[in-house]
Write an enzyme that holds these catalytic residues in place. Sequence first.
Site, PDB file in Angstrom:
ATOM      1  N   GLN A  69       0.833  -1.199   0.000  1.00 10.19           N
ATOM      2  CA  GLN A  69       0.000   0.000   0.000  1.00 10.19           C
ATOM      3  C   GLN A  69       0.863   1.243   0.000  1.00 10.19           C
ATOM      4  O   GLN A  69       1.983   1.228   0.508  1.00 10.19           O
ATOM      5  CB  GLN A  69      -0.917   0.052   1.234  1.00 10.19           C
ATOM      6  CG  GLN A  69      -1.996  -0.978   1.252  1.00 10.19           C
ATOM      7  CD  GLN A  69      -1.689  -2.044   2.275  1.00 10.19           C
ATOM      8  OE1 GLN A  69      -0.646  -2.685   2.195  1.00 10.19           O
ATOM      9  NE2 GLN A  69      -2.566  -2.219   3.235  1.00 10.19           N
ATOM     10  N   GLU A  70       0.310   2.307  -0.531  1.00  8.21           N
ATOM     11  CA  GLU A  70       1.075   3.538  -0.680  1.00  8.21           C
ATOM     12  C   GLU A  70       1.731   3.957   0.634  1.00  8.21           C
ATOM     13  O   GLU A  70       2.889   4.350   0.667  1.00  8.21           O
ATOM     14  CB  GLU A  70       0.156   4.635  -1.202  1.00  8.21           C
ATOM     15  CG  GLU A  70       0.938   5.784  -1.801  1.00  8.21           C
ATOM     16  CD  GLU A  70       0.071   6.716  -2.621  1.00  8.21           C
ATOM     17  OE1 GLU A  70      -1.166   6.522  -2.660  1.00  8.21           O
ATOM     18  OE2 GLU A  70       0.632   7.639  -3.217  1.00  8.21           O
TER      19      GLU A  70
END
Length: 180
Positions: free
Chosen positions: A71-72
């Site tokens: 995830q970012e």
Amino acid sequence: MMGLIFAKLWNLFSKQEHKVIIVGLDNAGKTTILYQFLMNEVVHTSPTIGSNVEEIFVKNTHFLMWDIGGQESLRSSWNTYYSNTEFIILVVDSIDRERLAITKEELYRMLAHEDLRKAAVLIFANKQDMKGCMTAAEISKYLTLSSIKDHPWHIQSCCALTGEGLCQGLEWMTSRVGVR
Ligand code: G3D
Ligand code: MG
């Protein structure tokens, strides 16, 4: 005497662990691939060491695989895992055309990192079972892999759901062990 020393050294090196990090955007299939490795008969494993580290034996080669979240919010902390990494497994979702540009950015950011200068890169073009997916050749071209001269790299198409292609990827990794 020399023979004994040689045998001891050999023993030491053949038991050496090789650190692998599994990276890629969220939903690419990283955890599924690691799970397939663990289920595969030709791969022997030890019990889970930590929440995201697995120990894998392919023939006599011993890999420690770190599954790093994609995830970012987590990507900025990938570099805390880099030290002593010998292999990067980059998992690409072959149906996700929109985010391939982000993957490309992350790939070149990693390759430029000092701690990864000796790492070899295995790219899995995953989800080959999906209709309309990009082929390994298309992904290779988009990521301009042929321009990478300072790291050994290999791209392998696969389907993590069935396990197809995963063994070929592992074989490439074992063939690279000890090669500098
Ligand atoms: P990640 O660890 O990289 O975030 P996951 O990705 O391993 O959790 O996989 C994300 C989703 O993609 C999962 O679906 C998983 O089943 C699916 N997936 C992984 N590999 C393949 C593949 O080769 N083909 C197809 N069709 N799907 C795949 P869910 O629905 O469980 O979220
Ligand atoms: Mg995961």
